[in-house]
Enzyme design. Structure first.
Site, short mmCIF file in Angstrom:
data_model
loop_
_atom_site.label_atom_id
_atom_site.label_comp_id
_atom_site.label_asym_id
_atom_site.label_seq_id
_atom_site.Cartn_x
_atom_site.Cartn_y
_atom_site.Cartn_z
N TYR A 1 116.24 -43.26 16.89
CA TYR A 1 116.14 -42.77 15.51
C TYR A 1 115.75 -41.29 15.50
CZ TYR A 1 115.58 -43.20 10.46
OH TYR A 1 115.73 -43.06 9.10
N LYS B 1 111.51 -38.95 7.76
CA LYS B 1 111.27 -40.05 6.82
C LYS B 1 109.77 -40.26 6.59
CE LYS B 1 115.49 -41.52 5.92
NZ LYS B 1 116.08 -41.43 4.58
#
Length: 272
Positions: A173, A180
């Protein structure tokens, strides 16, 4: 005594019938539709089915052929918006307000990072790549909220999309994890700042699903397989389920909630 005159038999006032459509009369702006697999599109479908009037955005003219039929299907104007282009967000919001008369909910479903940065180690990320990812995926939500603020109703809801990688170091990720995490923090600050006006702010954290944005992640199929095998519900979630959560938050059921990150991931986050 006539039974019809007793207190027990006094007719009760008839309550007004509730609308069968929870979002009837609600006006929404949804950013980030790319194609029929977009989370933003799942949100648009459910919101429209529940009675909302909508305006949608796509990135540019190149995306329009893929998105225009979707916008037509939910009877929504489609406006190009590149959050990196100065003035585009403001033009989008003004177009939405001109069409709808105001805004009751806004859904921000935009995330991007340079592919080289996304697939590399975070420690090796460039300042420029990190800054662009943060601008597009995080700060654009603050800029959107600022542009919308004068036009929001007194019980409006603002929503953005996060992922479990904000809380945990998820393999592959990469750079999007810190971005995020910043986005979820931003949600809490916006909730505190806009709460006195009655405006609610949330992050929705879906489980992995095969969207265009997710296709840029390495080994994404393996990530989906793990989520399917290990989540308590033993499956992936659908676009409609994400849209249903967004619709709940936009409607009367979510009026007592703000500042949260809400998971819709078949329970995967509880077994990590």
């Amino acid at each position: 005594m006539n039974p019809s005159s007793t207190p027990d038999s006094t007719p009760l006032p008839t309550a007004p019938s509730a609308s069968p459509l929870p979002l009837a009369g609600r006006r929404g702006l949804i950013l980030g539709v790319a194609n029929e697999h977009s989370i933003a599109w799942g949100c648009a479908q459910v919101a429209r089915a529940q009675g909302a009037s909508l305006v949608l955005s796509c990135l540019n003219e190149k995306a329009r052929p893929f998105v225009q039929p979707l916008a037509d299907a939910v009877e929504a104007p489609l406006v190009d918006c590149n959050v990196e282009t100065e003035g585009d967000l403001e033009r989008l919001v003004q177009a939405a307000v001109d069409h709808l008369g105001g805004l009751d909910f806004v859904i921000h479903s935009i995330a991007w990072a340079p592919l080289a940065e996304l697939r590399g180690r975070v420690i090796d990320s460039s300042a420029a790549g990190f800054a662009r990812a943060m601008t597009v995926s995080c700060h654009s939500f603050a800029a959107l909220a600022r542009a919308c603020e004068p036009h929001l109703s007194d019980d409006a809801a603002l929503m953005t999309m996060s992922y479990l990688g904000a809380d945990e170091a998820i393999p592959h990720y990469g750079l999007m994890g810190p971005v995020k995490a910043a986005l979820e923090s931003l949600v809490r600050y916006l909730a505190a700042e806009l709460g006195p006006q009655g405006v609610r702010v949330h992050a929705i954290s879906p489980g992995p699903m095969p969207t265009r944005a997710a296709s840029g992640l390495q080994d994404f199929d393996a990530l989906m397989a793990t989520a399917r095998a290990e989540s308590p519900l033993r499956r992936l979630v659908t676009l409609e389920e994400v849209g249903a959560l967004a619709a709940f938050l936009a409607g009367p059921g979510g009026r007592g909630m703000s500042g949260q990150t809400l998971f819709v991931d078949a329970g995967f986050h509880v077994v990590r």
